[in-house]
Scaffold this motif. Structure first.
Motif, PDB file in Angstrom:
ATOM      1  N   ARG A  45      29.826  25.803  50.645  1.00 20.30           N
ATOM      2  CA  ARG A  45      31.031  25.101  51.107  1.00 20.30           C
ATOM      3  C   ARG A  45      30.894  23.601  50.856  1.00 20.30           C
ATOM      4  NH1 ARG A  45      30.900  27.898  55.453  1.00 20.30           N
ATOM      5  NH2 ARG A  45      29.941  26.340  56.763  1.00 20.30           N
ATOM      6  N   LEU A  46      29.740  23.031  51.206  1.00 20.27           N
ATOM      7  CA  LEU A  46      29.518  21.605  50.999  1.00 20.27           C
ATOM      8  C   LEU A  46      29.470  21.267  49.508  1.00 20.27           C
ATOM      9  CD1 LEU A  46      26.927  20.836  53.816  1.00 20.27           C
ATOM     10  CD2 LEU A  46      29.333  20.146  53.724  1.00 20.27           C
ATOM     11  N   LEU A  47      28.889  22.142  48.710  1.00 18.88           N
ATOM     12  CA  LEU A  47      28.860  21.915  47.258  1.00 18.88           C
ATOM     13  C   LEU A  47      30.275  21.842  46.691  1.00 18.88           C
ATOM     14  CD1 LEU A  47      26.019  24.090  45.713  1.00 18.88           C
ATOM     15  CD2 LEU A  47      26.331  21.629  45.486  1.00 18.88           C
ATOM     16  N   ARG A  48      31.127  22.786  47.099  1.00 15.11           N
ATOM     17  CA  ARG A  48      32.521  22.767  46.620  1.00 15.11           C
ATOM     18  C   ARG A  48      33.201  21.464  47.027  1.00 15.11           C
ATOM     19  NH1 ARG A  48      32.402  28.027  48.109  1.00 15.11           N
ATOM     20  NH2 ARG A  48      33.450  27.645  50.087  1.00 15.11           N
ATOM     21  N   ARG A  49      32.968  21.043  48.252  1.00 14.23           N
ATOM     22  CA  ARG A  49      33.596  19.827  48.755  1.00 14.23           C
ATOM     23  C   ARG A  49      33.124  18.599  47.970  1.00 14.23           C
ATOM     24  NH1 ARG A  49      32.633  19.333  54.823  1.00 14.23           N
ATOM     25  NH2 ARG A  49      33.866  21.229  54.750  1.00 14.23           N
ATOM     26  N   HIS A  50      31.851  18.570  47.612  1.00 11.03           N
ATOM     27  CA  HIS A  50      31.285  17.383  46.971  1.00 11.03           C
ATOM     28  C   HIS A  50      31.205  17.458  45.455  1.00 11.03           C
ATOM     29  CE1 HIS A  50      30.363  15.558  50.805  1.00 11.03           C
ATOM     30  NE2 HIS A  50      29.817  16.685  51.192  1.00 11.03           N
ATOM     31  N   HIS A  51      31.243  18.664  44.885  1.00  6.76           N
ATOM     32  CA  HIS A  51      31.074  18.798  43.438  1.00  6.76           C
ATOM     33  C   HIS A  51      32.120  19.686  42.784  1.00  6.76           C
ATOM     34  CE1 HIS A  51      27.271  16.642  43.250  1.00  6.76           C
ATOM     35  NE2 HIS A  51      27.018  17.190  44.412  1.00  6.76           N
ATOM     36  N   GLY A  52      33.127  20.075  43.514  1.00  9.23           N
ATOM     37  CA  GLY A  52      34.184  20.882  42.922  1.00  9.23           C
ATOM     38  C   GLY A  52      33.778  22.327  42.728  1.00  9.23           C
ATOM     39  N   PRO A  53      34.426  23.013  41.777  1.00 10.92           N
ATOM     40  CA  PRO A  53      34.265  24.462  41.646  1.00 10.92           C
ATOM     41  C   PRO A  53      33.026  24.918  40.875  1.00 10.92           C
ATOM     42  CG  PRO A  53      35.847  23.670  40.049  1.00 10.92           C
ATOM     43  CD  PRO A  53      35.466  22.482  40.893  1.00 10.92           C
ATOM     44  N   ALA A  54      32.095  24.042  40.606  1.00  9.56           N
ATOM     45  CA  ALA A  54      30.910  24.423  39.829  1.00  9.56           C
ATOM     46  C   ALA A  54      30.176  25.589  40.484  1.00  9.56           C
ATOM     47  CB  ALA A  54      29.969  23.237  39.698  1.00  9.56           C
ATOM     48  N   GLN A  55      29.753  26.537  39.670  1.00  8.63           N
ATOM     49  CA  GLN A  55      28.938  27.664  40.115  1.00  8.63           C
ATOM     50  C   GLN A  55      27.533  27.436  39.568  1.00  8.63           C
ATOM     51  OE1 GLN A  55      29.787  30.251  42.156  1.00  8.63           O
ATOM     52  NE2 GLN A  55      31.682  29.132  42.440  1.00  8.63           N
ATOM     53  N   PRO A  56      26.581  27.065  40.416  1.00  9.84           N
ATOM     54  CA  PRO A  56      25.239  26.772  39.907  1.00  9.84           C
ATOM     55  C   PRO A  56      24.607  27.969  39.195  1.00  9.84           C
ATOM     56  CG  PRO A  56      25.484  26.014  42.169  1.00  9.84           C
ATOM     57  CD  PRO A  56      26.695  26.838  41.850  1.00  9.84           C
ATOM     58  N   GLU A  57      23.930  27.661  38.110  1.00  3.72           N
ATOM     59  CA  GLU A  57      23.187  28.659  37.344  1.00  3.72           C
ATOM     60  C   GLU A  57      21.752  28.681  37.860  1.00  3.72           C
ATOM     61  OE1 GLU A  57      23.443  27.594  33.200  1.00  3.72           O
ATOM     62  OE2 GLU A  57      25.587  27.175  33.361  1.00  3.72           O
ATOM     63  N   THR A  58      21.147  29.846  37.875  1.00  2.00           N
ATOM     64  CA  THR A  58      19.766  29.961  38.330  1.00  2.00           C
ATOM     65  C   THR A  58      18.832  29.361  37.281  1.00  2.00           C
ATOM     66  OG1 THR A  58      20.302  31.953  39.557  1.00  2.00           O
ATOM     67  CG2 THR A  58      17.977  31.588  39.058  1.00  2.00           C
ATOM     68  N   ALA A  59      17.893  28.555  37.732  1.00  6.49           N
ATOM     69  CA  ALA A  59      16.905  27.913  36.859  1.00  6.49           C
ATOM     70  C   ALA A  59      15.678  27.578  37.701  1.00  6.49           C
ATOM     71  CB  ALA A  59      17.488  26.640  36.241  1.00  6.49           C
ATOM     72  N   ALA A  60      14.613  27.230  37.047  1.00  9.85           N
ATOM     73  CA  ALA A  60      13.419  26.794  37.775  1.00  9.85           C
ATOM     74  C   ALA A  60      13.678  25.422  38.381  1.00  9.85           C
ATOM     75  CB  ALA A  60      12.225  26.727  36.823  1.00  9.85           C
ATOM     76  N   ALA A  84      15.007  11.722  44.065  1.00 10.92           N
ATOM     77  CA  ALA A  84      16.348  11.199  43.803  1.00 10.92           C
ATOM     78  C   ALA A  84      17.358  12.248  44.245  1.00 10.92           C
ATOM     79  CB  ALA A  84      16.507  10.899  42.321  1.00 10.92           C
ATOM     80  N   TRP A  85      18.452  11.812  44.832  1.00  6.21           N
ATOM     81  CA  TRP A  85      19.526  12.717  45.218  1.00  6.21           C
ATOM     82  C   TRP A  85      20.852  12.046  44.897  1.00  6.21           C
ATOM     83  CZ3 TRP A  85      22.821  10.884  49.025  1.00  6.21           C
ATOM     84  CH2 TRP A  85      22.322   9.852  49.817  1.00  6.21           C
ATOM     85  N   ARG A  86      21.843  12.877  44.647  1.00  7.72           N
ATOM     86  CA  ARG A  86      23.172  12.356  44.333  1.00  7.72           C
ATOM     87  C   ARG A  86      24.187  13.360  44.851  1.00  7.72           C
ATOM     88  NH1 ARG A  86      22.876  10.708  38.990  1.00  7.72           N
ATOM     89  NH2 ARG A  86      22.608  12.878  38.383  1.00  7.72           N
ATOM     90  N   THR A  87      25.160  12.852  45.547  1.00  3.57           N
ATOM     91  CA  THR A  87      26.244  13.704  46.005  1.00  3.57           C
ATOM     92  C   THR A  87      27.471  12.837  46.199  1.00  3.57           C
ATOM     93  OG1 THR A  87      26.868  15.423  47.569  1.00  3.57           O
ATOM     94  CG2 THR A  87      25.689  13.542  48.474  1.00  3.57           C
ATOM     95  N   ASN A  88      28.595  13.477  46.187  1.00  2.00           N
ATOM     96  CA  ASN A  88      29.839  12.760  46.446  1.00  2.00           C
ATOM     97  C   ASN A  88      30.070  12.751  47.943  1.00  2.00           C
ATOM     98  OD1 ASN A  88      30.393  12.400  43.677  1.00  2.00           O
ATOM     99  ND2 ASN A  88      31.111  14.504  43.553  1.00  2.00           N
ATOM    100  N   GLY A  89      30.940  11.909  48.361  1.00  2.00           N
ATOM    101  CA  GLY A  89      31.296  11.783  49.768  1.00  2.00           C
ATOM    102  C   GLY A  89      32.071  10.492  49.927  1.00  2.00           C
ATOM    103  N   THR A  90      32.650  10.310  51.072  1.00  2.00           N
ATOM    104  CA  THR A  90      33.381   9.070  51.323  1.00  2.00           C
ATOM    105  C   THR A  90      32.388   7.919  51.413  1.00  2.00           C
ATOM    106  OG1 THR A  90      33.226   9.224  53.726  1.00  2.00           O
ATOM    107  CG2 THR A  90      35.101  10.364  52.671  1.00  2.00           C
ATOM    108  N   ALA A  91      32.913   6.706  51.345  1.00  2.00           N
ATOM    109  CA  ALA A  91      32.050   5.522  51.475  1.00  2.00           C
ATOM    110  C   ALA A  91      31.332   5.554  52.830  1.00  2.00           C
ATOM    111  CB  ALA A  91      32.880   4.245  51.318  1.00  2.00           C
ATOM    112  N   PHE A  92      32.033   5.985  53.870  1.00  2.00           N
ATOM    113  CA  PHE A  92      31.415   6.054  55.195  1.00  2.00           C
ATOM    114  C   PHE A  92      30.289   7.087  55.210  1.00  2.00           C
ATOM    115  CE2 PHE A  92      31.019   7.610  59.542  1.00  2.00           C
ATOM    116  CZ  PHE A  92      30.867   6.412  60.232  1.00  2.00           C
ATOM    117  N   GLN A  93      30.542   8.288  54.662  1.00  2.00           N
ATOM    118  CA  GLN A  93      29.497   9.309  54.609  1.00  2.00           C
ATOM    119  C   GLN A  93      28.284   8.804  53.847  1.00  2.00           C
ATOM    120  OE1 GLN A  93      31.897  12.415  52.845  1.00  2.00           O
ATOM    121  NE2 GLN A  93      31.893  13.596  54.760  1.00  2.00           N
TER     122      GLN A  93
END
Length: 177
Positions: A45-60, A84-93
């Motif tokens: 749910r959080l992935l959809r909210r922050h990264h859209g409809p992407a369906q992650p592929e399994t990888a190492a 390193a981490w990167r995610t979308n969110g509002t400026a406040f988040q």
């Protein structure tokens, strides 16, 4: 107008003493989500909210992610800070999530302290909501936020995990009355 295709994301499972974790990362190996497989629906749910409809592929999992997670659970409680981490969110988040990363392992802050530290002392509830919307749990250490009275408050991974993580980091927890 042409649509931009969704970003390609990858996912991997990692064993931990608290159960299997799921990590999501981009093609550069930058972490986009971390959660427990027992809470995978929340993570998606959080992935959809922050990264859209992407369906992650399994990888190492990237070696840096695997090593930092292993080091953390082996007792190097600051090891996750090097990821390193990167995610979308509002400026406040984003401000709340950056401030969470400033809470050192072995320490906690209340929601009110966190709100004051980001310059929004009256935004305690909004800080709580941003904390709960953190898609990179553990790495962005939302488990280090507690109630004003020192009590443990909600954690997306479950209260027993929160208790374990804080004890692992050396936080002396007060006993329940």
């Amino acid at each position: 107008m042409a649509r931009t295709p969704p970003e390609t994301l990858y996912t991997a499972a990692l064993p931990t003493p608290l159960g299997e974790a799921r990590v999501v990362f981009d093609r550069d190996g930058v972490l986009c989500a971390f959660d427990w497989t027992s809470h995978e629906a929340r993570m998606r749910r959080l992935l959809r909210r922050h990264h859209g409809p992407a369906q992650p592929e399994t990888a190492a999992a990237p070696p840096a992610v695997r090593q930092a997670v292993a080091d953390y659970f082996d007792g190097q409680v600051e090891a996750l800070a090097r990821l390193a981490w990167r995610t979308n969110g509002t400026a406040f988040q984003q401000a709340v999530w950056r401030a969470l990363c400033e809470i050192p392992a072995g320490r906690t802050e209340s929601y009110g302290q966190l709100a004051a530290r980001i310059g929004a002392p009256k935004a305690v509830r909004a800080v709580g909501l941003a904390n709960g919307a953190n898609p990179v749990g553990l790495v962005v250490p939302c488990h280090r936020v507690i109630g004003a009275d020192g009590s443990l408050t909600g954690y997306g991974g479950g209260m027993e995990r929160k208790r374990w993580l804080l004890a692992h980091e050396g936080v002396a927890l007060r006993q329940a009355a």
